[in-house]
Design an enzyme around this catalytic site. Sequence first.
Site, PDB file in Angstrom:
ATOM      1  N   LYS A  90      42.712  35.109  44.553  1.00  0.00           N
ATOM      2  CA  LYS A  90      43.988  34.966  43.858  1.00  0.00           C
ATOM      3  C   LYS A  90      44.547  33.568  44.097  1.00  0.00           C
ATOM      4  O   LYS A  90      44.489  33.059  45.223  1.00  0.00           O
ATOM      5  CB  LYS A  90      44.962  36.039  44.347  1.00  0.00           C
ATOM      6  CG  LYS A  90      46.283  36.098  43.596  1.00  0.00           C
ATOM      7  CD  LYS A  90      47.120  37.281  44.068  1.00  0.00           C
ATOM      8  CE  LYS A  90      48.466  37.345  43.380  1.00  0.00           C
ATOM      9  NZ  LYS A  90      49.275  38.523  43.819  1.00  0.00           N
ATOM     10  N   SER A 165      50.943  41.834  40.588  1.00  0.00           N
ATOM     11  CA  SER A 165      50.828  40.454  40.157  1.00  0.00           C
ATOM     12  C   SER A 165      49.411  39.925  40.373  1.00  0.00           C
ATOM     13  O   SER A 165      49.098  38.825  39.940  1.00  0.00           O
ATOM     14  CB  SER A 165      51.812  39.586  40.961  1.00  0.00           C
ATOM     15  OG  SER A 165      51.414  39.512  42.334  1.00  0.00           O
ATOM     16  N   SER A 189      51.226  44.950  44.469  1.00  0.00           N
ATOM     17  CA  SER A 189      50.548  44.005  43.586  1.00  0.00           C
ATOM     18  C   SER A 189      49.028  44.015  43.671  1.00  0.00           C
ATOM     19  O   SER A 189      48.376  43.443  42.798  1.00  0.00           O
ATOM     20  CB  SER A 189      51.066  42.580  43.849  1.00  0.00           C
ATOM     21  OG  SER A 189      52.422  42.474  43.516  1.00  0.00           O
TER      22      SER A 189
END
Length: 485
Positions: A90, A165, A189
Amino acid sequence: MPTGLEAAVDRYARHLGYSLSDARVVAFAETLAEYDERLEELDALVDLPEPPEREHWSPDAETDPNGAFLTRCDVGGGDGPLAEVTVAVKDNIAVAGIPTTVGSPAMEGFVPRTDATVVERLLDAGARIVGKANLDEFAHGRHVDSMPFRRAKNPRDPAYQPGSSSTGSGVAVADGLADLALGTDNGGSVRYPAAWCGVVGVKPTRGLVPHHGFVRGSKTCDTIGVLARTTGDVARGLQTIAGEDPRDDTTHGAVVGDYVAAVERGRTSPPDDLVVGLPEQFFGEAPALNEVARGALDRLADAGAELRPVSADGVEHARLAYGVLTRAEFGTYVRTGATDPGRVALPDPDLAATLRDRLTRDTSAFPDRVLLATLYAEHLTQAYGDRPYALAHHLRQRVTDGLDAALAEVDVLASTTLTASPPRHDEPIPEAGGNTMPANVGGHPAVSVPCGEHDGFPVGLQFLGGWFDEATVLRAAAHAETVLG
């Protein structure tokens, strides 16, 4: 006529709400001038490495149609327990020499000098980093405009959202573009995209996984997690990145289990010694999704597990505690250049300078939700003396105590992961984290594993366990994965 530093001290004092006499302003300015002279020594004494030269390139829409990546690369690979395993990271987790945008145009051009601890550990284990995964801007999602570079799409139907997210992390593993992905979980998330993309995602105990090199959303709720297509791969990834790190205060005393063995046990043995708690507070929303989850749990019971109703008193306050804690902590983190007091991990001087420079030069580059968080943190201090933040920690303890009391009777707590199905891209992400937030507020580990479908989209089944008991949580998920096929 006041000197420049005296005027600055007066300005600082007024900003903080202090009333200082002229004499004290002069005295403080003289002392600060002495302190400033010592600051020049810092650059000479701290030897920051140059970032390595690592090739990277833009993602190809043809091979990555659902927007999993912001940057592609090919870093690492070699001998070790993760040899030949590909990993998406990420883009709020540092890979040295590769841009870290945190999903925001405001951070374009920022290149970290060193790898995050979790990246170091993956590379040492022989893994290959194949790209920086897409994310909501500054990892704050639930907005249709929160992915300004590329829009990540749900692999089941690109008209729908994949979950915030850690969007790209979920898409990367669901589309087979990576075997593992690192995500971050501040309120669900990791588990949002795991549930909506139909993969497995684990949010570890707070303090199990180091934060060094991680641009986080909250000091006390956020953590790095792992996504993969199977519980076995999630276990291998977590086994690699977990454990103490001298650069991260919160990992001192971390207890690492044998997650790979726990999953193997879940795959090969019946769940006849597993007691699963069904908290009434987690089944009050989303009856259609609850029905899918309960059907999966009934099959687990048919295989030998015991299902037991329990009450987790106090978890209904998780949302309120979470809102105050995360807004205040993220706002303080940003306004102090990711070096807020009571540090979690070793700060990055370049990140601090970059945030300061860009916040003061052009706030229009930052999304409103980031600026609002900094204003909220300042507002709590100026208007309330931070009393609400202190009260939120007391409320956090009620949530923690409620989860712990329920877990004293059972091995894990089970529920549907989310309380809504994925929306279309032209719709806001619904507030679906009522079952995920308690684990973040309490610091407990939780895993989402696919358990069926509703309206053509996957449904996630969540198992939540005691602190540092990821082994039991992952074993329960493996039992479910095996029973459900």
